[in-house]
Scaffold this motif. Structure first.
Motif, PDB file in Angstrom:
ATOM      1  N   ARG A 105       2.698  -8.761   9.416  1.00 57.64           N
ATOM      2  CA  ARG A 105       1.391  -8.064   8.823  1.00 57.64           C
ATOM      3  C   ARG A 105       2.058  -6.736   8.269  1.00 57.64           C
ATOM      4  O   ARG A 105       2.878  -6.097   8.532  1.00 57.64           O
ATOM      5  CB  ARG A 105       0.461  -7.842  10.018  1.00 57.64           C
ATOM      6  CG  ARG A 105       1.274  -7.019  11.047  1.00 57.64           C
ATOM      7  CD  ARG A 105       0.176  -6.738  12.172  1.00 57.64           C
ATOM      8  NE  ARG A 105       0.733  -6.065  13.494  1.00 57.64           N
ATOM      9  CZ  ARG A 105       1.482  -6.574  14.199  1.00 57.64           C
ATOM     10  NH1 ARG A 105       1.760  -7.774  14.424  1.00 57.64           N
ATOM     11  NH2 ARG A 105       2.061  -5.891  15.402  1.00 57.64           N
ATOM     12  N   ALA A 127       0.474  -3.735   5.102  1.00 56.99           N
ATOM     13  CA  ALA A 127      -0.869  -3.020   4.316  1.00 56.99           C
ATOM     14  C   ALA A 127      -0.704  -3.499   2.880  1.00 56.99           C
ATOM     15  O   ALA A 127       0.697  -3.247   2.178  1.00 56.99           O
ATOM     16  CB  ALA A 127      -0.793  -1.683   4.638  1.00 56.99           C
ATOM     17  N   LEU A 142      -5.270  -4.833   5.406  1.00 52.30           N
ATOM     18  CA  LEU A 142      -4.115  -5.362   6.179  1.00 52.30           C
ATOM     19  C   LEU A 142      -3.834  -6.847   6.087  1.00 52.30           C
ATOM     20  O   LEU A 142      -4.845  -7.440   6.682  1.00 52.30           O
ATOM     21  CB  LEU A 142      -4.185  -4.634   7.500  1.00 52.30           C
ATOM     22  CG  LEU A 142      -3.194  -5.220   8.472  1.00 52.30           C
ATOM     23  CD1 LEU A 142      -1.673  -4.321   7.992  1.00 52.30           C
ATOM     24  CD2 LEU A 142      -3.381  -4.821  10.008  1.00 52.30           C
ATOM     25  N   LYS A 189       0.969  -1.183   0.218  1.00 51.21           N
ATOM     26  CA  LYS A 189      -0.069  -0.059   0.145  1.00 51.21           C
ATOM     27  C   LYS A 189       0.900   1.262  -0.228  1.00 51.21           C
ATOM     28  O   LYS A 189       0.562   2.196  -0.583  1.00 51.21           O
ATOM     29  CB  LYS A 189      -0.892   0.217   1.262  1.00 51.21           C
ATOM     30  CG  LYS A 189      -1.829   1.059   1.416  1.00 51.21           C
ATOM     31  CD  LYS A 189      -2.818   0.976   2.499  1.00 51.21           C
ATOM     32  CE  LYS A 189      -3.788   2.202   2.629  1.00 51.21           C
ATOM     33  NZ  LYS A 189      -4.700   2.196   3.603  1.00 51.21           N
ATOM     34  N   ARG A 207      -2.379 -10.275   7.337  1.00 51.80           N
ATOM     35  CA  ARG A 207      -1.380 -10.965   8.310  1.00 51.80           C
ATOM     36  C   ARG A 207      -1.446 -12.395   7.821  1.00 51.80           C
ATOM     37  O   ARG A 207      -2.121 -13.013   7.598  1.00 51.80           O
ATOM     38  CB  ARG A 207      -2.570 -10.865   9.793  1.00 51.80           C
ATOM     39  CG  ARG A 207      -1.631 -11.531  11.021  1.00 51.80           C
ATOM     40  CD  ARG A 207      -2.519 -11.592  11.789  1.00 51.80           C
ATOM     41  NE  ARG A 207      -1.490 -12.028  13.138  1.00 51.80           N
ATOM     42  CZ  ARG A 207      -1.936 -12.298  14.372  1.00 51.80           C
ATOM     43  NH1 ARG A 207      -3.149 -11.706  14.755  1.00 51.80           N
ATOM     44  NH2 ARG A 207      -1.224 -12.749  15.439  1.00 51.80           N
TER      45      ARG A 207
END
Length: 205
Positions: free
Chosen positions: A131, A133, A142, A111, A144
């Protein structure tokens, strides 16, 4: 008698002259130190005043130095996680996962321009929980990924692989099928491979 009196007066006169000369030397003022921009010194005078020394104050710069060291260390560890094969594998799995493409769309990538990889990544201990984005043409979320290795010679078992949307909705991407199950272990980087090799040599000894 007369000679003794002459000697006393001569000694007193010499003593007075030495005291007077000493007082003149002490009363002599010091010449000021040269300033920036003054011409070259043509002579060396013993009574010239010494320039002021500008001392370096560590109290002002030491906290800044510690802050720079801490920020550099955090950036180095984050770059190490970013360049890890674990992150590359999970990002590739997102691009090929049907449910992830339904949420994110095409062209799935980080991101942010400088992504932050949170969590723990320790392949030697068999613990992975990261984790970061991600975004696509449809939206952002998001991701994980958590995986563990029960035994040192076992395979990694994925315990969580999910997407959390901005509205708080959590989507499980495993759906009973572990795409990372076929891999015996994630590829290690150079530092982890060196540590593992060193530990194996110590076991042989």
């Amino acid at each position: 008698m007369w000679s003794r009196l002459v000697r006393r007066r001569a000694a007193l006169l010499l003593r007075n002259q030495s005291t007077t000369a000493r007082n003149q030397i002490q009363r002599r003022t010091l010449v000021s130190a040269p300033k920036p921009g003054d011409g070259p010194l043509m002579e060396r005078r013993p009574d010239r005043e010494l320039p002021n020394i500008q001392t370096f104050r560590w109290a002002r710069t030491f906290p800044l130095f510690l802050a720079i060291i801490a920020a550099s260390s955090v950036a180095i560890f984050n770059y190490q996680k970013l360049s890890s094969p674990v992150v590359a594998s999970t990002l590739y799995a997102l691009r090929t996962n049907r449910r992830a493409r339904e949420i994110l769309g095409d062209e799935i990538y980080f991101k942010h321009q400088i992504p932050w990889i949170g969590g723990e990544m320790n392949q030697l201990r068999g613990r992975i929980d990261v984790r970061f984005a991600v975004k696509g043409t449809r939206g952002a979320a998001l991701m994980r990924f958590a995986s563990s290795r029960p035994t040192p010679r076992g395979v990694f078992e994925t315990t969580e692989w999910s997407l959390e949307t901005p509205d708080g909705r959590k989507v499980d991407l495993l759906d009973g099928d572990d795409p990372f199950r076929a891999a015996a272990a994630f590829p290690m980087d150079e530092e982890e491979r060196e540590v593992a090799t060193r530990g194996y040599r110590q076991q042989l000894k």
